[in-house]
Design an enzyme around this catalytic site. Sequence first.
Site, PDB file in Angstrom:
ATOM      1  N   HIS A 148      66.475  58.859  20.855  1.00  3.63           N
ATOM      2  CA  HIS A 148      65.040  58.788  21.454  1.00  3.63           C
ATOM      3  C   HIS A 148      65.049  57.113  21.854  1.00  3.63           C
ATOM      4  O   HIS A 148      64.990  56.730  22.699  1.00  3.63           O
ATOM      5  CB  HIS A 148      63.823  59.198  20.528  1.00  3.63           C
ATOM      6  CG  HIS A 148      62.581  58.638  21.108  1.00  3.63           C
ATOM      7  ND1 HIS A 148      61.801  59.686  21.430  1.00  3.63           N
ATOM      8  CD2 HIS A 148      62.044  57.543  21.035  1.00  3.63           C
ATOM      9  CE1 HIS A 148      60.769  59.353  22.011  1.00  3.63           C
ATOM     10  NE2 HIS A 148      60.588  58.028  21.698  1.00  3.63           N
ATOM     11  N   GLU A 149      65.169  56.226  20.747  1.00  6.73           N
ATOM     12  CA  GLU A 149      65.110  54.911  20.750  1.00  6.73           C
ATOM     13  C   GLU A 149      66.000  54.531  21.966  1.00  6.73           C
ATOM     14  O   GLU A 149      65.996  53.455  22.589  1.00  6.73           O
ATOM     15  CB  GLU A 149      64.927  54.147  19.486  1.00  6.73           C
ATOM     16  CG  GLU A 149      63.906  54.518  18.551  1.00  6.73           C
ATOM     17  CD  GLU A 149      62.429  54.503  19.043  1.00  6.73           C
ATOM     18  OE1 GLU A 149      62.348  53.499  20.020  1.00  6.73           O
ATOM     19  OE2 GLU A 149      61.577  55.274  18.686  1.00  6.73           O
TER      20      GLU A 149
ATOM     21  N   HIS B 170      65.059  54.654  25.163  1.00 11.92           N
ATOM     22  CA  HIS B 170      64.031  53.365  25.540  1.00 11.92           C
ATOM     23  C   HIS B 170      65.031  52.182  25.926  1.00 11.92           C
ATOM     24  O   HIS B 170      64.706  51.497  26.864  1.00 11.92           O
ATOM     25  CB  HIS B 170      63.266  53.106  24.357  1.00 11.92           C
ATOM     26  CG  HIS B 170      62.249  53.816  24.122  1.00 11.92           C
ATOM     27  ND1 HIS B 170      61.169  53.968  25.378  1.00 11.92           N
ATOM     28  CD2 HIS B 170      61.655  54.814  23.407  1.00 11.92           C
ATOM     29  CE1 HIS B 170      60.149  54.865  24.821  1.00 11.92           C
ATOM     30  NE2 HIS B 170      60.300  55.274  23.501  1.00 11.92           N
TER      31      HIS B 170
HETATM   32 MG    MG Z   1      58.695  56.477  22.249  1.00 13.36          MG
END
Ligand code: MG
Length: 499
Positions: A267-268, A271
């Site tokens: 997830h990170e 980003h």
């Molecule tokens: Mg997030």
Amino acid sequence: MKCENHVVNQILDAYKPMWSLNHAISLMGWDFETYMPRKGTEERGIADSQLHLLHKDLLLNKDFVGLVESAKKLESLSDLEKGIVRVLNREITKQTKIPKELTEAESLESIRGNMVWREAREKSDFMMYASHLKNMIEIKKQIAEKIGYEKHPYDALLDLFEEELTVDDLDKVFGALTPRIQKILKKLVDLGSPFCKESKLEKSKYDIQRVEELNHDVLALLQYDMKRFRMDVSTHPFTETMGLNDVRITTRYEGTDFKKSISSTIHEAGHALYDLQCDQSLSITPLEGGSSLALHESQSRFWENIVGRSLPFVQLIAPLIRKQVSLANQATDDELYVYFNNVKADYIRVDADEVTYNLHIALRYEIEKKIFADELSVSEIPEFWNNRMEQLLGVRPTKDSQGVLQDTHWSSGLFGYFPTYTLGNLVSAIIASKMRKDLEDYEEDIKRGNFKPIRDWLRLKIHQYGSVYAPKILLRNALNESYNPDYFVTYIETKYLGS
Ligand code: MG
């Protein structure tokens, strides 16, 4: 970078010290969450607020505001120059409209309120925290009035997190999304779907050092350039961007249920990729980084869920998992796939799967909208929360820590933030649908660990532009879409019900 227009060039020169302050603030924020000795908190708090004040002084400096004002009147600016003016103008307007007293009141209340909220959550006692929530809501209501709005006071707050987002947009989104997801969830439960059966891997303990290795192996598979990127550990994972060539993420290790750690990492990293693939010419300008919170979340969710929880990806990393997690060494690819995609209607948002997640957001959206329409008082929130949760998810919290007290957002003044999570999920599904049309070997590529076509597609369509375009415009330009929930519903239906 150099622009055609000399006014915009002057703006960029004057912006450099502001960028540098942001750079320092980001680095301090990352340090605070990772390695700083705990007793340094108070001094760090002072340094942080002083740097913010300096930044505000520079931004609202008469000459600087004058430059931005005159650039606004210029015709024939390029898209990039318009982007610079748009982003700075938004920032200046926001800072000018909200009086200093309100900003101070908010930051004071968020420190006090957050402390009380922590204790209240531990004791599961909403009444203990209620007066702080009431204060914060009062402050946010005043801020909404100062900012101004056309239809709904909540619109003013939504726009702070997602440019031009309104209650009208979100009513359409959740109006279409919520009942369809509820129907899918009910079907899955009624059918006794294998996705709804708890896997024994969820309770499995793991060796933190070995899962740390596993996370680094996964990042290597995803081809992260460790000369511009790093990963550390924090309780709540986050991504912090110092600049386009120094993007950092954290992940978490709880010691059980290893998918949580892997999913947080992916997830990170999603980003981070948005910022890492932004065009280098935008470095040290206001256009660095993503267009909005929702667009940013679309990137993290795309990698975490659509890629990371797909069968070909699970097949790709299965040998790595079996090597590092002893309880998983007998698990088949299919068992691992079901484990990564377990569906369960439950109380806690941050632990929610991709089917039920948006129902948690729908609940928060309804409550926030009612609060700012003066339709729900603070003392009524817990009861409303529990009733509505029962309707939406079929579970009723028995204590406040499972319900209204679970999230930190409100205590920090983040009203209007939650909806960007759902918008991110919706956009991730739009991206997946468009990408599959363009990339013939999409699934094969994932299975073989060839992520270059996917990364390039994201870079060309979205990442390279940074925040040159406002989110709604970028969505239209890049994907020819709006925050349309249809793609997400189809994705969930196909994946979990096979229809
Ligand atoms: Mg997030």
